[in-house]
Scaffold this motif. Structure first.
Motif, PDB file in Angstrom:
ATOM      1  N   ASP A  62     -11.886   5.006 -15.426  1.00 42.59           N
ATOM      2  CA  ASP A  62     -10.697   5.308 -16.229  1.00 42.59           C
ATOM      3  C   ASP A  62     -10.921   6.510 -17.142  1.00 42.59           C
ATOM      4  OD1 ASP A  62      -9.248   3.281 -15.099  1.00 42.59           O
ATOM      5  OD2 ASP A  62      -9.590   1.849 -16.725  1.00 42.59           O
ATOM      6  N   LEU A  63     -12.133   6.632 -17.671  1.00 46.32           N
ATOM      7  CA  LEU A  63     -12.428   7.780 -18.540  1.00 46.32           C
ATOM      8  C   LEU A  63     -12.450   9.080 -17.736  1.00 46.32           C
ATOM      9  CD1 LEU A  63     -15.131   6.584 -21.098  1.00 46.32           C
ATOM     10  CD2 LEU A  63     -12.936   7.648 -21.604  1.00 46.32           C
ATOM     11  N   TYR A  64     -13.079   9.034 -16.579  1.00 41.33           N
ATOM     12  CA  TYR A  64     -13.063  10.229 -15.727  1.00 41.33           C
ATOM     13  C   TYR A  64     -11.634  10.579 -15.337  1.00 41.33           C
ATOM     14  CZ  TYR A  64     -18.111  10.723 -15.178  1.00 41.33           C
ATOM     15  OH  TYR A  64     -19.449  10.959 -15.406  1.00 41.33           O
ATOM     16  N   ASN A  65     -10.833   9.554 -15.099  1.00 41.08           N
ATOM     17  CA  ASN A  65      -9.433   9.789 -14.729  1.00 41.08           C
ATOM     18  C   ASN A  65      -8.686  10.574 -15.804  1.00 41.08           C
ATOM     19  OD1 ASN A  65      -9.667   8.508 -12.276  1.00 41.08           O
ATOM     20  ND2 ASN A  65      -8.712   6.600 -12.938  1.00 41.08           N
ATOM     21  N   LEU A  66      -9.014  10.308 -17.072  1.00 44.53           N
ATOM     22  CA  LEU A  66      -8.358  11.033 -18.162  1.00 44.53           C
ATOM     23  C   LEU A  66      -8.551  12.538 -18.007  1.00 44.53           C
ATOM     24  CD1 LEU A  66      -9.249   8.924 -21.349  1.00 44.53           C
ATOM     25  CD2 LEU A  66      -7.004   9.156 -20.284  1.00 44.53           C
ATOM     26  N   PHE A  67      -9.784  12.931 -17.720  1.00 41.27           N
ATOM     27  CA  PHE A  67     -10.083  14.356 -17.588  1.00 41.27           C
ATOM     28  C   PHE A  67      -9.524  14.929 -16.282  1.00 41.27           C
ATOM     29  CE2 PHE A  67     -13.171  13.013 -20.724  1.00 41.27           C
ATOM     30  CZ  PHE A  67     -13.185  14.083 -21.612  1.00 41.27           C
ATOM     31  N   ILE A  68      -9.688  14.186 -15.207  1.00 38.25           N
ATOM     32  CA  ILE A  68      -9.173  14.655 -13.907  1.00 38.25           C
ATOM     33  C   ILE A  68      -7.669  14.881 -13.988  1.00 38.25           C
ATOM     34  CG2 ILE A  68      -8.773  13.958 -11.513  1.00 38.25           C
ATOM     35  CD1 ILE A  68     -11.506  12.504 -11.651  1.00 38.25           C
ATOM     36  N   CYS A  69      -6.967  13.931 -14.608  1.00 39.38           N
ATOM     37  CA  CYS A  69      -5.517  14.036 -14.743  1.00 39.38           C
ATOM     38  C   CYS A  69      -5.127  15.215 -15.631  1.00 39.38           C
ATOM     39  CB  CYS A  69      -4.953  12.729 -15.307  1.00 39.38           C
ATOM     40  SG  CYS A  69      -3.162  12.668 -15.373  1.00 39.38           S
ATOM     41  N   GLU A  70      -5.839  15.398 -16.734  1.00 42.36           N
ATOM     42  CA  GLU A  70      -5.520  16.485 -17.659  1.00 42.36           C
ATOM     43  C   GLU A  70      -5.735  17.849 -17.005  1.00 42.36           C
ATOM     44  OE1 GLU A  70      -4.065  18.095 -21.172  1.00 42.36           O
ATOM     45  OE2 GLU A  70      -4.076  16.027 -20.442  1.00 42.36           O
ATOM     46  N   PHE A  71      -6.863  18.016 -16.302  1.00 47.39           N
ATOM     47  CA  PHE A  71      -7.112  19.283 -15.614  1.00 47.39           C
ATOM     48  C   PHE A  71      -6.112  19.505 -14.481  1.00 47.39           C
ATOM     49  CE2 PHE A  71     -11.572  18.865 -17.326  1.00 47.39           C
ATOM     50  CZ  PHE A  71     -11.500  19.984 -18.133  1.00 47.39           C
ATOM     51  N   ALA A  72      -5.707  18.409 -13.816  1.00 41.71           N
ATOM     52  CA  ALA A  72      -4.716  18.517 -12.743  1.00 41.71           C
ATOM     53  C   ALA A  72      -3.392  19.040 -13.292  1.00 41.71           C
ATOM     54  CB  ALA A  72      -4.517  17.163 -12.066  1.00 41.71           C
ATOM     55  N   TYR A  97      -4.995   6.056  -8.843  1.00 42.38           N
ATOM     56  CA  TYR A  97      -4.617   6.964  -9.934  1.00 42.38           C
ATOM     57  C   TYR A  97      -5.447   8.245  -9.856  1.00 42.38           C
ATOM     58  CZ  TYR A  97      -3.559   8.530 -14.693  1.00 42.38           C
ATOM     59  OH  TYR A  97      -3.148   9.260 -15.783  1.00 42.38           O
ATOM     60  N   THR A  98      -6.738   8.098  -9.552  1.00 45.50           N
ATOM     61  CA  THR A  98      -7.620   9.253  -9.408  1.00 45.50           C
ATOM     62  C   THR A  98      -7.101  10.172  -8.311  1.00 45.50           C
ATOM     63  OG1 THR A  98      -9.499   7.767  -9.878  1.00 45.50           O
ATOM     64  CG2 THR A  98     -10.014   9.989  -9.106  1.00 45.50           C
ATOM     65  N   TYR A  99      -6.826   9.592  -7.156  1.00 46.74           N
ATOM     66  CA  TYR A  99      -6.405  10.398  -6.011  1.00 46.74           C
ATOM     67  C   TYR A  99      -5.024  11.021  -6.231  1.00 46.74           C
ATOM     68  CZ  TYR A  99     -10.408   8.755  -3.334  1.00 46.74           C
ATOM     69  OH  TYR A  99     -11.684   8.508  -2.883  1.00 46.74           O
ATOM     70  N   ASN A 100      -4.129  10.305  -6.889  1.00 50.91           N
ATOM     71  CA  ASN A 100      -2.815  10.887  -7.177  1.00 50.91           C
ATOM     72  C   ASN A 100      -2.957  12.101  -8.099  1.00 50.91           C
ATOM     73  OD1 ASN A 100      -1.385   9.106  -5.585  1.00 50.91           O
ATOM     74  ND2 ASN A 100      -0.755   7.780  -7.262  1.00 50.91           N
ATOM     75  N   ALA A 101      -3.878  12.006  -9.063  1.00 48.65           N
ATOM     76  CA  ALA A 101      -4.121  13.137  -9.957  1.00 48.65           C
ATOM     77  C   ALA A 101      -4.679  14.326  -9.176  1.00 48.65           C
ATOM     78  CB  ALA A 101      -5.082  12.734 -11.067  1.00 48.65           C
TER      79      ALA A 101
END
Length: 253
Positions: A62-72, A97-101
């Motif tokens: 979930d934490l990695y997702n925050l950054f992946i989503c923000e950079f996306a 969620y990761t892959y959608n980002a």
């Protein structure tokens, strides 16, 4: 305090509180670090968020997702991909969620090949696309490329192809997807989508049949319904409960 302000979505106050805290050190709890990271990302201060992130010993997906989503969102595909790569080296499992980002990030750069590779990873990880996944794909990938992908998937693994459309939860969402598929003349995918909804006990309404009974799609629908009738008469009959419009009655005959 940060957790409370974050939970109330008062990010300005949370940011002010952070700015006036004593310098963060090792005594700060994991929860505080996580919430502080979240606040900085929400406020758009990615550098401050990354600084805190480095203090977290065992970051979660979930934490990695925050950054992946923000950079996306920013279209920074390089940074987005780097965080995803690090997450994988830590043997953390990506979520849908990761892959959608990732799909969203790649779509902003018209990177169709990377989007298809990402979609393969979704299936390989036994995840099922949701409406957001389809929305990104159908609005950003060339129709011919997407049809070719579905054709290859169908030829490679029919069951996986059918399950691809099983991630939606209600008939209104299925109808929205059917409309998008119909506008792109993806007839087989429309029937697969309809079949997936039935398998989930999400039964059609009048709008569903109005979409499916489009002149260009009617032949495929009739063939599918005849096959369903032979396979499962009870399910077939239940499709039409409360839907005896003149058009649907005529089609059943």
């Amino acid at each position: 305090m940060i957790h409370f302000l974050k939970s109330t979505h008062d990010y300005d106050k949370a940011s002010f509180y952070l700015a006036n805290m004593e310098p963060l050190n090792e005594s700060i709890t994991f929860k505080t670090l996580v919430n502080a990271t979240y606040v900085h990302i929400h406020q758009g201060d990615i550098k401050a968020a990354e600084k805190l992130f480095k203090k977290i010993l065992n970051p979660t997906t979930d934490l990695y997702n925050l950054f992946i989503c923000e950079f996306a969102k920013k279209g920074d595909v390089t940074s987005m991909s780097e965080y995803f790569k690090i997450m994988k080296t830590r043997e953390l499992s990506p979520s849908l969620y990761t892959y959608n980002a990732l799909l969203n990030g790649f779509s902003q750069k018209d990177m169709d090949h990377e989007m298809m590779t990402c979609l393969d990873a979704v299936l390989r990880d036994n995840l099922v696309p949701n409406f957001e996944t389809f929305d990104i794909l159908l609005n950003n990938v060339n129709d011919d490329a997407l049809k070719e992908y579905f054709e290859k998937l169908y030829g490679r693994d029919v069951d996986k192809y059918k399950s691809f459309f099983g991630g939606l939860d209600d008939i209104s969402t299925y109808n929205a997807l059917l409309k998008q598929l119909s506008s792109r003349n993806m007839k087989r995918e429309m029937i697969a989508c309809f079949d997936a909804s039935i398998c989930k006990d999400v039964y059609p309404d009048v709008e569903t049949f109005n979409i499916l009974m489009n002149d260009e799609n009617l032949e495929e629908l009739i063939i599918f319904l005849e096959e369903l009738k032979q396979r499962d008469l009870v399910t077939y009959s239940s499709l039409f409960n409360g839907l005896e419009t003149e058009e649907i009655t005529r089609m059943r005959r």
